[in-house]
Write a protein that holds these residues in place. Structure first.
Motif, PDB file in Angstrom:
ATOM      1  N   THR A  61      68.774  43.948   8.707  1.00  0.00           N
ATOM      2  CA  THR A  61      68.302  45.250   9.184  1.00  0.00           C
ATOM      3  C   THR A  61      66.920  45.110   9.802  1.00  0.00           C
ATOM      4  O   THR A  61      66.204  44.129   9.575  1.00  0.00           O
ATOM      5  CB  THR A  61      68.229  46.279   8.048  1.00  0.00           C
ATOM      6  N   TRP A  62      66.559  46.113  10.572  1.00  0.00           N
ATOM      7  CA  TRP A  62      65.205  46.145  11.095  1.00  0.00           C
ATOM      8  C   TRP A  62      64.226  46.485   9.985  1.00  0.00           C
ATOM      9  O   TRP A  62      64.622  46.860   8.874  1.00  0.00           O
ATOM     10  CB  TRP A  62      65.080  47.086  12.267  1.00  0.00           C
ATOM     11  N   VAL A  63      62.939  46.373  10.270  1.00  0.00           N
ATOM     12  CA  VAL A  63      61.901  46.661   9.296  1.00  0.00           C
ATOM     13  C   VAL A  63      60.828  47.505   9.968  1.00  0.00           C
ATOM     14  O   VAL A  63      60.523  47.325  11.151  1.00  0.00           O
ATOM     15  CB  VAL A  63      61.285  45.354   8.735  1.00  0.00           C
ATOM     16  N   GLN A  64      60.290  48.463   9.235  1.00  0.00           N
ATOM     17  CA  GLN A  64      59.183  49.262   9.748  1.00  0.00           C
ATOM     18  C   GLN A  64      57.866  48.549   9.453  1.00  0.00           C
ATOM     19  O   GLN A  64      57.738  47.823   8.460  1.00  0.00           O
ATOM     20  CB  GLN A  64      59.189  50.651   9.118  1.00  0.00           C
ATOM     21  N   GLN A 107      67.988  40.305  13.405  1.00  0.00           N
ATOM     22  CA  GLN A 107      69.114  40.369  12.490  1.00  0.00           C
ATOM     23  C   GLN A 107      69.671  38.976  12.163  1.00  0.00           C
ATOM     24  O   GLN A 107      69.790  38.121  13.024  1.00  0.00           O
ATOM     25  CB  GLN A 107      70.234  41.253  13.059  1.00  0.00           C
ATOM     26  N   HIS A 108      70.001  38.818  10.901  1.00  0.00           N
ATOM     27  CA  HIS A 108      70.533  37.596  10.297  1.00  0.00           C
ATOM     28  C   HIS A 108      69.466  36.511  10.133  1.00  0.00           C
ATOM     29  O   HIS A 108      69.757  35.438   9.640  1.00  0.00           O
ATOM     30  CB  HIS A 108      71.741  37.050  11.078  1.00  0.00           C
ATOM     31  N   ARG A 109      68.230  36.797  10.568  1.00  0.00           N
ATOM     32  CA  ARG A 109      67.119  35.873  10.324  1.00  0.00           C
ATOM     33  C   ARG A 109      66.018  36.572   9.537  1.00  0.00           C
ATOM     34  O   ARG A 109      65.418  35.969   8.649  1.00  0.00           O
ATOM     35  CB  ARG A 109      66.550  35.344  11.651  1.00  0.00           C
ATOM     36  N   GLY A 110      65.746  37.805   9.877  1.00  0.00           N
ATOM     37  CA  GLY A 110      64.705  38.557   9.195  1.00  0.00           C
ATOM     38  C   GLY A 110      63.354  38.404   9.866  1.00  0.00           C
ATOM     39  O   GLY A 110      63.110  37.497  10.662  1.00  0.00           O
TER      40      GLY A 110
END
Length: 575
Positions: free
Chosen positions: A523-526, A494-497
């Motif tokens: 946000t998280w990523v699938q 989060q806040h970095r990606g």
């Protein structure tokens, strides 16, 4: 004391304790649910127990750790109550002293909680008083077993051929015979003759009905029925009172007030979830976590019930201008809406103490600008209504990230369990330093001057979220069939990606997974990767690299002091 005696005495003690706890619950409806003895003592235990035991409880029970604590506390109390019941049969004062001690502990625990007043002692006092009364009823009162089934003393059998003394030993004082009802002395029965083989065993006494009379240690059946019936009725009453008190406390809660709230539309709505962000695979966590499915980790044994009409937020400390805001003040301000993934520092590698939701609130940066923080105020202490605190770096709340004083979650007012009416949401920081629920104060201070709740308990002062990834499907020990298998999961920083996710099988070469789109770096990523599975047992591993180019470390670290590290690994069997 016989085994039967101990069982009945233990039941008497447990019944007394159950009445004390059960009756205290409806009393706590008037004084506040946090003043109930079991909850008050449990709260002290939460604050005082070593951090290793807290983490063990989270590892074992997850979000049910509070229920486990209350059940465990109740079982421990039941054990002590049983002991006090046994002691009370020997001497009632011992049992009453035990009940009184529990009452004192309950009073002390209730009065030491944040925001407590003298009325919070009432549930423990009333409960202890009634518990003592019940114990007396069973030990010396009308519910007493008649007689308590003590083991009879072992008779002393004289040696064969000996003659029992005809009277008192030389030098002893003979007791005069007890008078009969008419005042005459009781006639002395001559001693039975003794045969050369030994004393003659007297015949067992016979009751008027012709049956042998009961020994002194036997329990009269009618007495036993009265005892068991009374204890059953009192236990049932205690359970009904306890559950009824909890139900009444819920009725007096803030659910109705929450249901009546209509949140205003945001001036800056959240970006739409892009197509394909949710792969919709079995066992894969959804991109947006429902309110019901969102994890909950906090120190509140009873969910605080905060009336939005009386709620106030005070911002003070090292500021140029102290300010106080009402709930209506916040709703009247321009609100923004953002998707933010929150994670708990107690989340193990591969754990599920993480969730992604759509939050509505006021930018904290704006509120801090209005109070004009001092240049050296590097910490903002969020303080909950129950006294819990977190320490957030002031810079993180003013650096442009979407740090919110949230009033809504997934399109509705905050759930009571998640901080209603107002909580903090800060992307990129673990919850223990940022996610203050039921927040009532923000104090500008310095890290050098104040340690928030978790810091003295061994956790780091600052808690930036680490780059992590997780395999959701297949799960460990799943049995798969030979051929194409989709491996999928989530990754977050989060806040970095997230820049990339890689998967490998059996320590082979790392293979780049496909990333699904995401709303933002907060946000998280699938992710997913297609694997041609071959027969046998296989070990799957995943690692992620964030947008700064940092790849998560293989080094395994426990959650203490600043979050777990390591690669999530699952073992599967392919047939």
């Amino acid at each position: 004391m016989s085994t039967t005696s101990r069982r009945y005495a233990a039941l008497a003690g447990i019944t007394a304790a159950a009445v004390a706890i059960g009756i205290a619950e409806p009393v706590a409806v008037l004084t506040g649910p946090r003043s109930a003895p079991l909850v008050a003592v449990g709260g002290v235990v939460v604050d005082a127990v070593p951090e290793s035991l807290k983490q063990l409880a989270i590892d074992l029970f997850g979000t049910a750790d509070k229920i486990a604590l209350l059940v465990g506390t109740g079982l421990l109390l039941g054990g002590f109550a049983a002991l006090f019941g046994v002691l009370a049969v020997r001497r009632l004062a011992f049992g009453l002293a035990g009940i009184a001690a529990f009452g004192v502990i309950g009073v002390a625990a209730a009065l030491t909680r944040s925001g407590a007043d003298a009325a919070d002692a009432l549930p423990s006092l009333v409960g202890a008083g009634l518990g003592g009364l019940v114990l007396w009823l069973f030990i010396d009162g009308p519910f007493e077993l008649d007689p308590w089934p003590w083991s009879p003393p072992t008779p002393i059998v004289p040696p064969a051929g000996s003659v029992p003394p005809a009277g008192p030993a030389r030098g002893s004082r003979a007791e005069p015979p007890s008078p009969t009802p008419d005042g005459l002395p009781v006639p002395v029965t001559p001693a039975a003759p003794v045969s050369p083989a030994g004393p003659v065993t007297p015949a067992a006494p016979v009751a008027p009905g012709g049956q042998p009379a009961a020994r002194a240690a036997d329990v009269d059946p009618e007495s036993r029925r009265r005892f068991l019936t009374s204890s059953g009725v009192l236990l049932g009453t205690a359970v009904a009172a306890g559950l009824g008190g909890r139900w009444l406390a819920g009725r007096r809660g803030v659910s109705a007030a929450r249901d009546a709230i209509r949140l205003p539309a945001p001036v800056a709505p959240a970006a739409a979830v892009p197509a394909g962000a949710d792969l919709s695979l079995a066992q894969l966590a959804p991109y947006v976590t429902s309110n019901l499915g969102f994890y909950r980790i906090d120190t509140a044994l009873v969910v605080p019930q905060v009336d939005p009409d009386s709620w106030r937020l005070r911002i003070h400390g090292r500021v140029g201008t102290e300010r106080t805001y009402t709930y209506a003040d916040l709703l009247a301000r321009p609100l923004v809406e953002r998707y933010v993934t929150l994670a708990c520092v107690s989340n193990e590698v591969g754990g599920d103490l993480i969730g992604n939701a759509r939050w509505l609130g006021v930018p904290l940066r704006e509120l801090l600008d209005e109070v004009e923080p001092d240049a050296d105020a590097d910490q903002v202490v969020g303080r909950s209504v129950d006294g819990w605190t977190c320490g957030t770096p002031t810079a993180a709340l003013r650096d442009g990230r979407d740090a919110l004083l949230a009033v809504g979650m997934n399109g509705e007012p905050l759930p009571v369990e998640h901080g209603f009416p107002v909580r903090m949401v800060v992307p990129g920081l673990y919850g223990y330093v940022s996610a203050c629920k039921w927040v009532t104060e923000l104090e500008l201070t310095r890290f050098a001057d104040f340690d928030a709740y978790w810091v003295p308990r061994g956790w780091s002062v600052e808690g930036p979220i680490k780059t992590q990834s997780r395999i959701d499907t297949p799960r460990g020990r799943n049995r798969l069939t030979t051929g194409p298998v989709t491996i999928a999961g989530v990754a977050w920083a989060q806040h970095r990606g997230i820049r990339q996710v890689e998967v490998r099988v059996d320590d082979g070469e790392w293979q780049q997974a496909e990333l699904a789109p995401a709303v933002s770096v907060d946000t998280w990523v699938q992710w997913s990767w297609r694997w041609d599975a071959t027969p046998g047992e296989h070990r799957l591993q995943v690692r992620a690299t964030d947008a700064t180019g940092e790849t998560q470390t293989e080094r395994t670290q426990d959650v203490v002091p600043d979050g777990a590290t390591g690669w999530h690994t699952v073992t599967v069997t392919v047939r």
